[in-house]
Design a protein around this motif. Structure first.
Motif, short mmCIF file in Angstrom:
data_model
loop_
_atom_site.label_atom_id
_atom_site.label_comp_id
_atom_site.label_asym_id
_atom_site.label_seq_id
_atom_site.Cartn_x
_atom_site.Cartn_y
_atom_site.Cartn_z
N ASP A 1 5.20 12.49 6.72
CA ASP A 1 4.14 12.46 5.70
C ASP A 1 2.90 13.21 6.18
N TYR A 2 2.52 13.00 7.44
CA TYR A 2 1.36 13.73 7.98
C TYR A 2 1.61 15.24 7.94
N ASN A 3 2.81 15.63 8.33
CA ASN A 3 3.14 17.06 8.32
C ASN A 3 3.05 17.64 6.93
N TRP B 1 -0.21 11.70 0.62
CA TRP B 1 0.76 11.85 1.71
C TRP B 1 0.21 11.26 3.00
N ASN B 2 -1.03 11.58 3.33
CA ASN B 2 -1.63 11.05 4.55
C ASN B 2 -1.71 9.53 4.51
N ASN B 3 -2.17 8.99 3.39
CA ASN B 3 -2.33 7.53 3.29
C ASN B 3 -0.99 6.81 3.37
N ARG B 4 0.03 7.38 2.73
CA ARG B 4 1.34 6.74 2.83
C ARG B 4 1.83 6.80 4.27
N ALA C 1 0.84 -1.20 0.00
CA ALA C 1 0.00 0.00 0.00
C ALA C 1 0.87 1.25 0.00
N ALA C 2 1.89 1.27 0.86
CA ALA C 2 2.78 2.43 0.90
C ALA C 2 3.48 2.64 -0.44
N ALA C 3 3.82 1.54 -1.11
CA ALA C 3 4.46 1.64 -2.42
C ALA C 3 3.51 2.27 -3.44
#
Length: 458
Positions: free
Chosen positions: A298-300, A279-282, A261-263
């Motif tokens: 990523d959240y930031n 970005w949020n999902n990764r 998923a991250a990929a």
């Protein structure tokens, strides 16, 4: 379809009629329909390539200021002055004129019905849809259009009945099939929707839009592997289809394939690095992989791109409040992020409120943690209420958030039992030693008395 724009010829008789119209105050956006006010002809040189009749629907491709670039029903591309086209919601007068001129032409009732619908006048729309069919307009379009109207009004059975009729009249037109699938999706009849999308794909092989819709239906039906397969087909044909990559990534997350998923979300960001959702999902999937520092980054970044992205604030709050790495844990920052998420969603989202309670608990402020968790319990649906109540009990006992309170309770109980057993064993051993010492002392006294010739009383 002609690639170059055709020149426009407006017939003289129609040109006179247009003088009474004024230019639109508003303009149609690309993809929206407009209605021809007059008859127009498109020509390349001396050759007429297409004729637009008064009342014809045209699809806007581009707004160029004084005119629209449009595509006709037959696929001809050309430019028309805005004075000669009107938005659908403003076209009832045109169709009324045509109905007065051709009172038995049911098609014009269907078109006017669509205009009434665009105006929000549903009763007039329904009356015209019905009149069109009563007038003998039994084309598939008549039923398909009314079916769309019925579906929009929530009359699903009537919509499906109209789509069925349209398909019997013209089995080669898959538009009613696709629309019927959408109704089935809305009703939660995912297998029927899958069947309709599959039939449509027999006609439009590997169509990306249909594959995407079927993938969504497969996902809703819990057939995640088949949904992945449809997204794979889309991506194999177009490696830059961001929507398919994102959709596949989300399903891989549901399958707990966090690395895959991250990929996918990383691939989506390579194509569009300005997407805060990616970005949020990764970040979320990276956190599941134990990469808390990268997840926080990523959240930031998601929040930088979309300062009012509530879910990114909520995810950031959870990380800062519960992360095992003490160098990253920051309860005060977690409170700020959770409060921001709550503000954005007007304190109505259970995830935001839960994060705020957990953040206060992480900061050792159990009074506020209990207060917010009580609100969580109040609004929690049945499937999460038990968990919410367990967390409320933890906060009342001044214990921080834990993802599995049942396991935590079991571990705490087992630890308490082990401690009690150890204490009991310790006390038992001490008692045994004390008894042994007493016996030993008594034995020594007895031995000493015997040695002195003392006789023990009977």
């Amino acid at each position: 379809m002609l690639q170059a724009l055709c020149s426009l010829i407006v017939t003289a008789s129609c040109l006179t009629a247009t003088l009474t119209w004024t230019t639109n105050a508003s303009a149609a956006s690309p993809g929206q329909p407009v209605v021809a006010r007059v008859e127009m002809k498109f020509a390349t040189g001396e050759e007429i390539v297409d004729v637009i009749a008064k009342g014809d629907l045209l699809t806007v491709v581009e707004d160029r200021g004084d005119d629209y670039v449009i595509v006709t029903h037959d696929g001809t591309r050309g430019a028309v002055d805005k004075v000669n086209a009107v938005e659908l919601a403003e076209s009832t007068a045109i169709y009324t004129e045509l109905i007065e001129e051709f009172p038995n032409e049911g098609r014009y009732y269907t078109l006017r019905a669509s205009a009434w619908w665009a105006l929000g006048k549903e009763e007039k729309a329904l009356e015209d849809f019905n009149t069109a069919i009563e007038k003998g307009y039994k084309e598939a379009h008549a039923y398909s259009s009314r079916g769309l109207f019925m579906a929009a009004r929530g009359k699903h059975a009537e919509a499906i009945e109209d789509y069925d009729r349209a398909l019997k009249i013209d089995p080669d037109d898959i538009t009613p099939l696709i629309n019927r699938a959408a109704v089935h999706m809305g009703q939660g009849e995912y297998e029927k929707a899958i069947s309709d999308y599959s039939d449509a794909l027999e006609v439009r092989k590997n169509n990306a839009a249909l594959l995407r819709q079927r993938a969504i239906a497969y996902k809703a039906a819990g057939k995640l592997d088949k949904a992945i397969a449809d997204f794979d087909t889309i991506v194999d044909a177009d490696a830059e289809d961001v929507a398919a990559i994102m959709g596949r990534g989300y399903i891989r997350f549901q399958q707990q394939e966090f690395a895959a998923a991250a990929a996918d979300f990383s691939a989506a960001l390579e194509l569009n690095e300005e997407d805060p959702v990616a970005w949020n999902n990764r970040g979320y999937n990276r956190y599941q992989l134990g990469k808390a520092e990268q997840a926080l980054a990523d959240y930031n970044h998601a929040i930088e791109l979309a300062p009012n992205y509530a879910l990114a604030h909520q995810n950031r709050a959870w990380l800062l409040a519960t992360v095992q790495d003490e160098s990253l844990r920051d309860p005060q920052a977690a409170i700020q992020s959770a409060e921001k998420a709550c503000e954005i969603n007007s304190y109505g989202n259970i995830g935001d409120l839960s994060a705020l309670a957990a953040a206060y608990a992480a900061a050792g402020n159990f009074k506020d943690a209990v207060g917010w968790q009580e609100k969580v319990v109040e609004i929690a649906p049945p499937d999460v209420k038990t968990f919410a109540e367990k967390m409320l009990t933890r906060y009342r006992n001044e214990k921080p958030y834990i993802a599995d309170p049942v396991a935590a309770e079991k571990a705490e109980r087992e630890a308490a039992e082990a401690a009690a057993a150890a204490e009991a064993e310790k006390k038992n051993a001490a008692a045994i030693r004390e008894a042994a010492a007493k016996l030993e002392a008594e034995s020594k006294l007895k031995s000493k008395a015997n040695a002195n010739g003392e006789v023990e009383s009977p």
